[in-house]
Design an enzyme around this catalytic site. Structure first.
Site, short mmCIF file in Angstrom:
data_model
loop_
_atom_site.label_atom_id
_atom_site.label_comp_id
_atom_site.label_asym_id
_atom_site.label_seq_id
_atom_site.Cartn_x
_atom_site.Cartn_y
_atom_site.Cartn_z
N HIS A 518 48.60 -27.75 79.66
CA HIS A 518 49.15 -28.05 80.97
C HIS A 518 50.59 -28.53 80.90
CE1 HIS A 518 44.66 -28.75 81.65
NE2 HIS A 518 44.97 -27.47 81.77
C1 LIG Z 1 43.01 -21.88 77.47
C2 LIG Z 1 43.40 -22.41 78.81
C3 LIG Z 1 42.50 -23.18 79.55
C4 LIG Z 1 42.86 -23.67 80.79
N1 LIG Z 1 41.95 -24.40 81.49
C5 LIG Z 1 42.27 -24.87 82.71
C6 LIG Z 1 41.32 -25.60 83.48
O1 LIG Z 1 40.20 -25.83 83.06
N2 LIG Z 1 41.70 -26.06 84.69
C7 LIG Z 1 42.94 -25.82 85.20
O2 LIG Z 1 43.22 -26.28 86.33
N3 LIG Z 1 43.85 -25.11 84.50
C8 LIG Z 1 43.54 -24.63 83.28
N4 LIG Z 1 44.45 -23.91 82.57
C9 LIG Z 1 45.76 -23.64 83.19
C10 LIG Z 1 45.67 -22.45 84.12
O3 LIG Z 1 45.31 -21.31 83.42
C11 LIG Z 1 47.03 -22.26 84.80
O4 LIG Z 1 47.35 -23.44 85.51
C12 LIG Z 1 47.02 -21.13 85.80
O5 LIG Z 1 46.49 -19.95 85.27
C13 LIG Z 1 48.46 -20.91 86.28
O6 LIG Z 1 48.49 -19.85 87.20
P1 LIG Z 1 49.86 -19.13 87.50
O7 LIG Z 1 49.55 -18.06 88.45
O8 LIG Z 1 50.88 -20.15 87.86
O9 LIG Z 1 50.36 -18.53 86.10
P2 LIG Z 1 49.66 -17.44 85.16
O10 LIG Z 1 48.20 -17.40 85.37
O11 LIG Z 1 50.14 -17.66 83.78
O12 LIG Z 1 50.25 -16.07 85.70
C14 LIG Z 1 51.60 -15.73 85.51
C15 LIG Z 1 51.71 -14.26 85.24
O13 LIG Z 1 53.07 -13.90 85.29
C16 LIG Z 1 53.33 -12.93 84.30
N5 LIG Z 1 54.77 -12.96 84.01
C17 LIG Z 1 55.47 -13.96 83.41
N6 LIG Z 1 56.78 -13.64 83.33
C18 LIG Z 1 56.91 -12.43 83.89
C19 LIG Z 1 58.02 -11.57 84.10
N7 LIG Z 1 59.25 -11.91 83.72
N8 LIG Z 1 57.81 -10.36 84.68
C20 LIG Z 1 56.55 -9.99 85.09
N9 LIG Z 1 55.46 -10.77 84.89
C21 LIG Z 1 55.63 -11.98 84.33
C22 LIG Z 1 52.45 -13.31 83.14
O14 LIG Z 1 52.18 -12.21 82.31
C23 LIG Z 1 51.20 -13.85 83.87
O15 LIG Z 1 50.22 -12.86 84.01
C24 LIG Z 1 44.13 -23.40 81.32
C25 LIG Z 1 45.03 -22.63 80.60
C26 LIG Z 1 44.68 -22.13 79.37
C27 LIG Z 1 45.68 -21.31 78.64
#
Ligand SMILES: Cc1cc2nc3c(=O)[nH]c(=O)nc-3n(C[C@H](O)[C@H](O)[C@H](O)COP(=O)(O)OP(=O)(O)OC[C@H]3O[C@@H](n4cnc5c(N)ncnc54)[C@H](O)[C@@H]3O)c2cc1C
Ligand code: SF4
Length: 591
Positions: A518
């Protein structure tokens, strides 16, 4: 050759949780949306069929689903007087890079932040006074909105995700068995709480007897079959124990794959370009708005996607980097204390306490990503900090999240050899008889913890990498040590022997220890454009048709996982875009 795509109403960069929630809201409102995702397509049936999903070596050990370091990394240093070097191994962060983002392989712990978390600066001053607050030397700031303003959006995200749990506070009425410290909820969780493992029952009974308030944590691992408001069916979790780092072949884990994409992909006004990376947003000549994004395909072809609105949902770290690469907002400078993009970087302060129980069967092969009992008696501002010299705290949980045999090979009593026959018999003895208490704590911002573009290192496209300057600060360390002591007391009370304490904050932070995934801040929301990059609709103060959604928006981190708050911010921003912004483009809040 440069690809010139037809103009969209909205282009979304990154299709994880935040991007999927945004795309669903915006396409339902009739807007024409193009999402650009640098990872590949993944869905439940083709990528995680139940028969092959539980492959620990592939998904956890080899981290097959995570973004490879060759695609991008960050550079890191603890202090400004050090030279940052590139991070060569993902431990502290695990970036998603497929459709669904890290939401595909998250664990599912599904927390809301509390009213105090969102107003930490003003409420600390109010409760403890100016002298105490100033003495902390923190860069505290409120989020610019209250918990009550965010509550309807929390509710919407939980309904989409099907979150299982037990309410502790419905409209101000404290509910038996729930978390009495949570903010008021408008209604109960959509699905009931998960069942206890043996270790959770022990933790629950012991903490109850100690006068604390245990409850089952809210989970994105569904306790029963459920149909979400988009009409998507989800199945009950089988407690398979292969959850985080893995996809769920059972349609039981809240994720874009299970909850949103089946509906989104059928909408004619939605397009996704996969394996296509956005390089940066491009501004109009006057610099006041963006006209679209530049991207590069897997084959190396460059292109331009024009759009009226640019939404960046590329995960916390890449959100900040894309703002800096696009010249959206002014970069933060900790010396002159000017600029806002990169400001208030914060992580999560964690520790764990493991104990061993002769003759007991904890059955760790029964697990769920968010299977745990927690007490919040030492989280946030739920206890009196007078005389303690720090603010914040941690949730203290007894968890049964996984029983992965490779990962747990080292989870042995102190002194056990790590090879040969002694290791084998030690592993046979200890695998099923230990329990871990995890403390997931706040992380408070300071002036010299920040993100900027690295002056030396570049990615494969020749763009600067993100540079991270961070270490635990005194508040983080003091808080963690206090809360870890409470966890040790609980472990002693519950009867664990050979106790192992891992307080991550008693040494300098480094990216090679996995304490939590996180990472927060850097493009934070607020009411004041001199201290925040975005207003509370996640809209750039400087370039009003750029919206940036993710944990990058958090001015400080709570003692909880971030994703439900990311989802709530995404729903709120999306509704502001289609209900207000597209009819009257301009700042949604006066600077
Ligand atoms: C192992 C693990 C366990 C977790 N467990 C929890 C939990 O239990 N509870 C919790 O609240 N959170 C948890 N998290 C955190 C949670 O996964 C994230 O908070 C959440 O997925 C964030 O969502 P997001 O949409 O902001 O980013 P992401 O899900 O990371 O999505 C961002 C996307 O943007 C894409 N991207 C990035 N840069 C570019 C670019 N320049 N051009 C095009 N595409 C791009 C990436 O490929 C990705 O697919 C965990 C994370 C991990 C890694
Ligand atoms: S523990 Fe439950 S939610 Fe997680 S992968 Fe297994 S079945 Fe799916």
């Amino acid at each position: 050759m440069t690809i010139e795509r037809p103009k969209a109403d909205v282009v979304i960069v990154g299709l994880g949780w935040a991007g999927s929630v945004m795309a669903e809201e915006l396409t339902r409102a009739g807007l024409n949306v193009v999402a650009i995702e640098r990872g590949a397509w993944r869905d439940t049936s083709t990528d995680f069929p139940p028969a092959v999903d539980a492959d620990e070596l592939k998904w956890h050990t080899r981290r097959t689903m995570l973004q490879p370091m060759s695609v991008e990394t960050t550079t890191f240093r603890n202090r400004m007087d050090q030279t940052a070097a590139p991070v060569r191994n993902w431990s502290a962060f695990q970036y998603g890079w497929n459709v669904g983002g890290a939401g595909t392989h998250w664990a599912g712990m599904s927390w809301r932040f509390t009213p105090w978390d969102l107003q930490v600066a003003s409420q600390t001053r109010e409760r403890y006074g100016d002298a105490f607050t100033d003495s902390l030397n923190l860069q505290l700031q409120d989020w610019g909105m209250s918990y009550d303003e965010l509550e309807p959006y929390y509710d919407r995200f939980e309904r989409i995700a099907g979150t299982s749990g037990i309410a502790g506070n419905i409209k101000g009425e404290i509910q038996a068995g729930g978390n009495p410290f949570e903010g008021p909820r408008s209604r109960d969780y959509p699905t009931p709480p998960l069942k206890d493992s043996h270790w959770m029952s022990k933790f629950r009974e012991t903490t109850q007897n100690m006068g604390y308030h245990p409850f089952t944590i809210p989970a994105g691992n569904l306790s029963q079959a459920y149909v979400n408001p988009l009409g998507v069916n989800m199945g009950p979790c089988t407690y398979c124990g292969f959850c985080d780092f893995h996809g769920c072949g059972n349609f039981s884990k809240s994720s874009p794959q299970a909850c949103i994409l089946p509906v989104l992909m059928r909408r004619p006004n939605f397009t996704v370009l996969t394996e296509t990376e956005v390089l940066h947003a491009v501004k109009h000549e006057d610099g006041k708005t963006a006209k679209g994004v530049r991207f590069v395909t897997k084959e190396g072809e460059e292109g331009f996607q024009p759009a009226d609105v640019v939404v960046i949902t590329a995960f916390q770290m890449d959100n900040v980097r894309l703002m800096l690469l696009s010249g959206v907002g002014e970069a933060y400078d900790p010396v002159s204390h000017t600029g806002t993009v990169g400001r208030n970087y914060n992580y999560q302060t964690c520790s764990s306490v493991t104990g061993f129980f002769d003759g007991e069967h904890m059955n760790p092969f029964i697990g769920g990503g968010a299977l745990a009992v927690q007490i919040d008696d030492f989280n946030g501002d739920n206890f009196d900090h007078t005389g303690l010299g720090f603010i914040g705290g941690a949730g203290i949980m007894g968890y049964s999240t996984d029983g992965r045999p490779i990962q747990r090979m080292d989870n042995l009593r102190p002194g056990t050899k790590r090879w040969g026959s002694e290791w084998k018999s030690g592993y046979a003895r200890d695998y099923g008889s230990n329990g871990t208490i995890f403390c997931q704590g706040t992380s408070m911002p300071v002036r010299d913890a920040y993100l900027d573009l690295d002056p030396t290192y570049k990615d494969r496209h020749g763009q600067p990498l993100m540079r991270m300057t961070f270490d635990w600060n005194k508040n983080d360390r003091d808080m963690c040590s206090y809360v870890t002591d409470r966890a040790v007391e609980i472990m002693r009370e519950v009867g664990g022997s050979d106790i192992i304490v891992d307080n991550q904050a008693d040494k300098s932070w480094n990216p090679y220890m996995q304490t939590s995934s996180h990472t927060q801040g850097g493009a934070v929301i607020g009411a004041d454009p001199t201290t925040s990059a975005l207003n509370t609709y996640c809209q750039s103060w400087d370039v009003h048709n750029v919206f940036v959604v993710g944990a990058s928006a958090f001015p400080a981190n709570a003692g909880y996982n971030p994703t439900v708050t990311v989802g709530a911010l995404a729903v709120r921003a999306a509704q502001a875009i289609h209900q207000t912004y597209v009819n009257n483009p301009g700042p949604l809040v006066d600077a």
